[in-house]
Motif scaffolding. Structure first.
Motif, mmCIF file in Angstrom:
data_model
loop_
_atom_site.group_PDB
_atom_site.id
_atom_site.type_symbol
_atom_site.label_atom_id
_atom_site.label_comp_id
_atom_site.label_asym_id
_atom_site.label_seq_id
_atom_site.Cartn_x
_atom_site.Cartn_y
_atom_site.Cartn_z
ATOM 1 N N LEU A 1 0.827 -1.208 0.000
ATOM 2 C CA LEU A 1 0.000 0.000 0.000
ATOM 3 C C LEU A 1 0.861 1.258 0.000
ATOM 4 O O LEU A 1 0.521 2.261 -0.637
ATOM 5 N N LEU A 2 1.990 1.207 0.704
ATOM 6 C CA LEU A 2 2.898 2.353 0.691
ATOM 7 C C LEU A 2 3.505 2.566 -0.692
ATOM 8 O O LEU A 2 3.710 3.706 -1.114
ATOM 9 N N LEU A 3 3.797 1.486 -1.381
ATOM 10 C CA LEU A 3 4.343 1.618 -2.738
ATOM 11 C C LEU A 3 3.306 2.234 -3.683
ATOM 12 O O LEU A 3 3.658 3.006 -4.576
ATOM 13 N N VAL A 4 2.031 1.903 -3.488
ATOM 14 C CA VAL A 4 0.975 2.538 -4.275
ATOM 15 C C VAL A 4 0.943 4.044 -3.981
ATOM 16 O O VAL A 4 0.838 4.884 -4.892
ATOM 17 N N THR A 5 1.032 4.396 -2.673
ATOM 18 C CA THR A 5 1.061 5.809 -2.293
ATOM 19 C C THR A 5 2.250 6.522 -2.920
ATOM 20 O O THR A 5 2.136 7.658 -3.407
ATOM 21 N N LEU A 6 3.407 5.853 -2.916
ATOM 22 C CA LEU A 6 4.611 6.436 -3.512
ATOM 23 C C LEU A 6 4.418 6.682 -5.005
ATOM 24 O O LEU A 6 4.823 7.733 -5.533
ATOM 25 N N ALA A 7 3.780 5.739 -5.694
ATOM 26 C CA ALA A 7 3.546 5.901 -7.133
ATOM 27 C C ALA A 7 2.653 7.109 -7.403
ATOM 28 O O ALA A 7 2.905 7.883 -8.341
ATOM 29 N N VAL A 8 1.619 7.307 -6.580
ATOM 30 C CA VAL A 8 0.725 8.458 -6.763
ATOM 31 C C VAL A 8 1.487 9.761 -6.534
ATOM 32 O O VAL A 8 1.350 10.724 -7.302
ATOM 33 N N ALA A 9 2.299 9.807 -5.475
ATOM 34 C CA ALA A 9 3.054 11.024 -5.165
ATOM 35 C C ALA A 9 4.056 11.349 -6.269
ATOM 36 O O ALA A 9 4.226 12.518 -6.645
ATOM 37 N N MET A 10 4.723 10.328 -6.795
ATOM 38 C CA MET A 10 5.694 10.575 -7.865
ATOM 39 C C MET A 10 5.004 10.994 -9.157
ATOM 40 O O MET A 10 5.507 11.833 -9.897
ATOM 41 N N PHE A 11 3.829 10.437 -9.417
ATOM 42 C CA PHE A 11 3.040 10.854 -10.578
ATOM 43 C C PHE A 11 2.693 12.335 -10.467
ATOM 44 O O PHE A 11 2.809 13.097 -11.447
ATOM 45 N N ASP A 12 2.286 12.763 -9.273
ATOM 46 C CA ASP A 12 1.954 14.170 -9.077
ATOM 47 C C ASP A 12 3.184 15.057 -9.241
ATOM 48 O O ASP A 12 3.113 16.133 -9.829
#
Length: 461
Positions: free
Chosen positions: A434-445
Motif C-alpha cells: 500500500l505504501l508503494l501505491v502511495t509512492l507511485a501516486v506522489a511521484m506521478f503528481d
C-alpha cells in the motif's frame, strides 16, 4: 484534536480490560471500535461545511463538550450497551471538532505560517496515533486489568474542560451575518447533500468496521457507490440552481487537492495498521504486556512530532519532495521491521530493536502527513476550507478502516496455518504494498507538476 485521535488508537490495547471489567462479548468489543469510527467518519464533511457557514468557534466548543460528556458516560458505563452508546456519541463530538481545526488554520494563517501551523498539527496527529497504545498500557498497568479501561475515558475530562475554557477565551467570535446575506444561497448548509454523503460514507465504512455482518455486509459497497453517484448528481444540480452545495465539486479539479486526498487515503490505509500489528505481535505473539507493546512505539511518536515541525517549515520550499522522501523512509522502516521479526524468531535479536525500525516509520509519518495536508488544502478557496478539510479527513478515516480490515484479515488468515513470525511478515508486507501505491501516486503528481510548470507547492494566499 489530540484527545479525539487518541480515542481511536488507545482503545486497541484496552479491549481485554473492557472484556474482563464488563463481561463484554466479542460482538460488544467490535462495536466499541466500530461505533466511534462510524459516527466520526460520517459527520466530518457536514461538520466542516457547517463551520464554514456558522463559524468554527461554536462548533469546536460543541464538539469538545459532546466528546467530554460522552467520555464521562463511557468511563462510568455499567454495561456494554451503555459503553457502546457513549462511543457513538463520542465519535459524533470528535467529528464535529476535527474539521474546525483544519478550517481555522486555513482561515487565520497564510504563507509559511500556515506550513508551520500544519507542522504543529502534524505533530499532534503523528503522536496521537503512536502514543495512544502507550497511554492505554500505562493506565491499565497503574489502575488494574479489570477497571483500568475506565480511566482511559475519564482522563479526557480535564483535557476537554481546559480546551473549552481556552477556546472561549482565544478563538475569534463568528462575525454576525445580516439576514439578507444569511438568506443567500452561498450560506446554505445543503442538508440533502449532507444526508446523502453521510449515508454513502456509512455504507462504505460499515462492511470494514463491522465484520459481524459477514458476506452480506459487502453488499453495502455497491449501495455506497450508488449513493456517491446520487450525491454527485445532487451537488451538481444544486449548483445549477444557484445554490452553494455542501462540497463544491470543482475542488476536485484542483490537482493538489484531488491527488493529495488520494495520497492521504492510501497512506493511512497502510501505515495506521502498523501500530495495530505491533500491538498484536508483542502481546499475543510474544506474550508481553500492554505497556510494553505501547512503549515500543514511543520513540516513533517523538520522532513523528519532531519531523512534522521540520517538514512544516520546509514544505513551501520543497513541496511534494518531502512527501516522497517520507514514504521511502517508511518503506525502509517496514523492511527493517520485517528483518527484526525474523531475527527475533531465531533468538539473534530482541524485539526492542523495533524501537529503531519503528522510529523510521514515525519519522516518515511526520514527513508525509504535515506536508500533504498543507499541499492538499493550499489552493482551496477559503469559503470551502472546512468542507475540504472534512473530505481530506474522511479519506483518511475510510483508508484507515479499509486498511485495518484488509491487513488484519491477511494477518489472521496466515496465522491459521503459520506462526506469528510469518503472519506479521505478511501483514507488514501488505502494508508495504500500500505504501508503494502511495509512492507511485506522489511521484506521478511530482512529475505532472514539473511537466505542467507547477511548483508542487501550496499557494501563499
Amino acid at each position: 484534536m489530540f484527545m479525539s485521535l487518541v480515542g481511536v488508537s488507545i482503545i486497541n490495547v484496552v479491549l481485554p480490560s473492557i472484556q474482563r471489567g464488563l463481561g463484554a462479548s466479542d460482538s460488544d468489543l467490535q462495536w466499541v471500535l466500530s461505533g466511534y469510527a462510524l459516527t466520526f467518519g460520517v459527520i466530518l464533511v457536514a461538520a466542516g461545511r457547517a463551520g464554514d457557514i456558522v463559524g468554527r468557534r461554536p462548533l469546536f466548543i460543541a464538539g469538545v463538550a459532546i466528546f467530554t460528556l460522552s467520555s464521562v458516560a463511557g468511563g462510568l458505563a455499567p454495561d456494554p450497551m451503555s459503553l457502546n452508546i457513549a462511543r457513538f456519541v463520542q465519535g459524533l463530538g470528535s467529528g464535529l471538532l476535527n474539521p474546525q481545526v483544519f478550517g481555522m488554520i486555513q482561515q487565520y494563517f497564510r504563507g509559511p505560517e500556515r506550513g508551520r501551523a500544519y507542522g504543529a498539527l502534524g505533530s499532534v496527529i503523528g503522536v496521537s496515533v503512536a502514543i495512544g497504545p502507550v497511554l492505554g498500557g500505562l493506565i491499565i498497568q497503574l489502575a488494574g486489568e479489570a477497571q483500568g479501561w475506565r480511566w482511559t475515558f475519564l482522563v479526557n475530562v480535564p483535557v476537554g474542560v481546559v480546551a473549552i475554557v481556552l477556546a472561549v477565551r482565544w478563538f475569534p467570535r463568528p462575525v454576525r451575518v445580516p439576514r439578507s446575506e444569511a438568506a443567500r444561497g452561498d450560506r446554505d448548509l445543503d442538508p440533502v447533500g449532507a444526508v446523502l454523503l453521510g449515508l454513502a460514507v456509512l455504507a462504505v465504512l460499515l462492511p470494514f468496521v463491522e465484520r459481524g455482518l459477514g458476506a452480506r455486509g459487502w453488499l453495502l459497497l455497491p449501495v455506497g457507490a450508488g449513493l456517491v453517484a446520487l450525491w454527485v448528481w445532487w451537488e451538481r444540480s444544486y449548483r445549477r440552481r444557484g445554490r452553494a452545495p455542501m462540497v463544491d465539486l470543482a475542488l476536485f479539479r484542483i490537482r493538489s487537492f484531488s491527488v493529495g486526498t488520494v495520497i492521504a487515503g492510501t497512506y493511512f490505509m497502510g501505515v495506521t495498521s502498523v501500530w495495530v500489528l505491533v500491538a498484536l505481535y508483542v502481546q499475543n505473539g510474544l506474550g508481553r504486556s500492554a505497556l510494553e507493546a505501547g512503549l515500543i512505539g514511543l520513540p516513533a511518536a517523538l520522532l513523528s512530532a519532531a519531523s512534522s515541525n521540520w517538514a512544516g517549515r520546509r514544505v513551501f520550499r520543497l513541496g511534494r519532495q518531502i512527501v516522497i522522501a517520507g514514504i521511502c523512509i517508511a518503506v525502509v522502516g517496514l523492511g527493517l521491521s520485517i528483518a527484526v521479526v525474523q531475527l527475533v524468531e531465531t533468538g539473534v535479536l530482541s524485539v526492542w530493536w523495533m524501537l529503531l525500525t519503528l522510529g523510521l516509520i514515525g519519522t516518515a509519518q511526520g514527513m508525509v502527513i504535515t506536508p500533504n495536508q498543507t499541499l492538499t488544502l493550499g489552493e482551496v478557496p477559503l469559503a470551502y476550507s472546512g468542507s475540504a478539510g472534512g473530505v481530506l479527513q474522511t479519506a483518511q478515516r475510510i483508508g484507515t478502516a479499509m486498511g485495518l480490515a484488509i491487513i488484519t484479515a491477511v494477518l489472521f488468515a496466515v496465522l491459521e496455518t503459520s506462526g506469528w513470525t510469518v503472519a506479521i511478515t505478511a501483514g507488514f508486507g501488505a502494508t508495504g504494498l500500500l505504501l508503494l501505491v502511495t509512492l507511485a501516486v506522489a511521484m506521478f503528481d511530482q512529475r505532472g507538476a514539473r511537466g505542467g510548470g507547477r511548483t508542487g507547492r501550496p499557494a501563499r494566499g
